[in-house]
Design an enzyme around this catalytic site. Structure first.
Site, PDB file in Angstrom:
ATOM      1  CG  ASP A 415     -34.098 -18.528  21.529  1.00  0.00           C
ATOM      2  OD1 ASP A 415     -33.346 -17.774  20.876  1.00  0.00           O
ATOM      3  OD2 ASP A 415     -34.586 -18.210  22.624  1.00  0.00           O
ATOM      4  CE  LYS A 416     -39.394 -24.707  20.865  1.00  0.00           C
ATOM      5  NZ  LYS A 416     -39.456 -23.495  21.700  1.00  0.00           N
TER       6      LYS A 416
END
EC number: 2.7.7.7
Length: 558
Positions: A415-416
């Site tokens: 996600d990052k």
DNA sequence: TTGACAGCGCATCTGG
DNA sequence: CCAGATGCGG
DNA sequence: GTCAA
């Protein structure tokens, strides 16, 4: 760079200048500490005890007797904790006309397709956009900045619709096409994103990657584009343009300069401490400082590749029993499997700059550095491994799904990665660096001799500065030195040999002598050496001194 | 959901 | 005083 | 942090 004389056993290592956490991206990969406490306390996990882990206490339940009275239970609930916490539930609350400073769409003019709000979902999206400052236009005027297309429509639909139904001759100059996800994501991230991302391309439109070869496309589409064509998906200026409107204060300057207030002078003034030291070494005895190199070669360790994932060299020897045997290098297994040494990762950094994921790596590095600073061993390691696999990846990773396929990259980092690609930044990182509690903690943790346990305790006791500590706290000898040399330890050593690769936090010397079987004689020598350097004024502080006659290292600062 | 993720040396603390 | 536990570093 | 049990 580290001179590893692979002499059999007896080896004494002198570690000059205890390094401290790096400050910037140049960080080299170094090992982390084993301090599980940080784990639980920072993650804010519940006090569930760790029954089995006999070796470690559970920080949560650690009751500390506060010198100044009372006792308190260590439990971190904010700051780093909150960040490390699993509060990743990002809430997208419905606000009505957000505060002015959050109106990221201010100045932007959205034209939706279909151009109405009959569809409840679209209506919602439009409302949202307006809440964030966008102007909704139903006419394809010149001031339209974005043409937001429903995901159900394809590029061909649009073109046809525009030309036949709306009789559009030419698109507004500034307008760019994006799909319905774009505004949503912008809002989610509270900033104008790069509209050129493939994921925002209108279905059927030419994406950035396939953009140039017009030959590839269906003649049909190519034709349709015609007049409007090149401004369509080619959203070259989109991002920057939009950003301008918004103001670029957003651009994060995640990096704070490492205050190079070093004291090179000392190194300079001193002809060359290192050289002098070497000289001393050589005169002192007939220690073959030169041979070492030779004898070392053959046994060169495994290649330098295989950074990231390999790790799982779980051929792990059954029992942790350490045999006094003269095993060569280190452990039988992975020993140095990690890319902990710049020399193993190609310190010249050729990898980095050319890698398509360079920017992502850069930011993940910062996350890793951050965790290193807060001494979260495991996360530091996790990031390191993730970065490792990313470095080996030759194609650019853009989405979380894509990223998660890769080894050592789970959902969180995936996600990052996506956020980084999207926003060229990481809110978590910025937040982490800003949080006041964290800042204090980070400051304390950079003191040599202070780890998560003590650092957290002090921070929670309300201490804010090094002065506070000096005045109100019992410091150990090392911690005093750590504070006294705070800036020194926090700075890297730029020596030439070292600089060639990166920069170093410290310099290690491994002293060996052929035919010796114990460290005793070497210790004698070490003692002499240290004494000499101390008297010369080179060494300033001793941090860890060998004890007994069986081992091994001396830690100090110069 | 939970534990492993290396193991070790030195310093300091805790408790008998 | 000493032995074991804990903290810290690399 | 990720991964495997």
């Amino acid at each position: 760079m580290q001179r590893n004389h692979s002499a059999p056993q007896p080896s004494v290592s002198v570690s000059v200048k205890p390094n401290k956490p790096l400050t910037r991206k140049t960080s080299l990969l170094r090992y982390d500490t084993s301090t599980p406490p940080s784990e639980s306390s920072f993650t804010g996990k519940t006090p569930s005890v760790l029954p089995s882990s006999s070796q470690r206490p559970n920080p949560e339940r650690r009751v500390v007797s506060d010198p100044t009275g009372g006792s308190l239970v260590l439990k971190n609930s904010t700051g780093i904790a909150s960040m490390l916490q699993k509060n990743q539930k990002r809430k997208r609350e419905a606000i009505k006309l957000v505060p002015e400073d959050q109106q990221i769409f201010r100045g932007l003019d959205f034209f939706y397709l279909p151009a109405d709000d009959k569809n409840p979902k679209r209506k919602m999206r439009i409302t949202k956009a307006k809440e964030y400052g966008a102007k909704w236009t139903t006419e394809l005027e010149d001031d339209v900045t974005h043409i937001v297309v429903d995901n159900s429509l394809t590029y061909e639909h649009i073109m046809k619709y525009l030309k036949e139904t709306l009789k559009v001759q030419a698109l507004p100059k500034r307008a760019i096409f994006v799909n319905e996800d774009y505004p949503i994501d912008c809002i989610a991230f509270r900033r104008i994103l790069d509209a050129k991302q493939d994921k925002y391309a209108v279905k059927g439109a030419v994406t950035e990657s396939e953009e140039k070869p017009a030959s590839q496309r269906s003649p049909q589409a190519a034709q349709d584009e015609e007049d409007i064509s090149r401004r369509t998906p080619p959203r070259e200026d989109s991002a920057s343009q939009a950003r301008d409107v918004e103001g670029e204060e957003e651009t994060q300057e995640i990096s704070q300069n490492p205050s190079p207030a070093r004291n090179f002078q000392r190194e300079m003034g001193f002809n060359d401490p290192l050289a002098e030291m070497i000289e001393f070494v050589q005169t002192k005895k007939h220690l073959p400082l030169d041979d070492e190199e030779n004898e070392e070669r053959p046994s060169s360790r495994d290649s330098m590749q295989d950074p990231g994932d390999s790790d799982d060299s779980r051929e792990r020897s059954p029992s942790p029993v350490r045999k006094p045997s003269k095993k060569k290098h280190r452990g039988p297994k992975g020993s140095f499997n990690q890319n902990n040494f710049s020399c193993m990762t190609g310190g010249t950094g050729e990898t980095t700059s050319s890698n398509p994921n360079a920017r992502t790596i850069e930011i993940l590095q910062e996350m890793g550095d951050f965790y290193e600073q807060v001494k979260d061993q495991w996360r530091t390691r996790a990031y390191r491994m993730a970065i490792g696999t990313l470095k080996k990846t030759t194609n650019k990773i853009r989405t979380a799904e894509e990223a998660q396929e890769l080894p050592k990259i789970g959902k969180r980092i995936a996600d990052k990665i996506e956020e980084i690609v999207l926003t060229d930044g990481l809110r978590r990182l910025e937040f982490a660096k800003q949080d006041p509690t964290d800042r204090v903690l980070q400051k304390f943790l950079k003191i040599y001799g202070v780890g998560p346990s003590q650092g957290l305790r002090w921070a929670q006791q309300g201490h804010k500065t090094l002065e506070d500590l000096k005045a109100n706290v019992n410091l150990t000898a090392n911690q005093k030195i750590g504070i006294a040399h705070y800036d020194d330890f926090d700075t890297r050593i730029p020596r030439e040999e070292v600089t060639a690769l990166a920069s170093s936090g410290d310099i290690d010397f491994l002293i060996t002598k052929p035919s010796t079987t114990t460290t005793t004689p070497l210790l004698t020598f070490l003692d002499d050496l240290v004494r000499h350097l101390t008297s010369t004024g080179f060494l300033v502080a001793a941090l860890a001194v060998p004890r007994g006659d069986s081992s091994s290292k001396w830690h100090g600062a110069c």
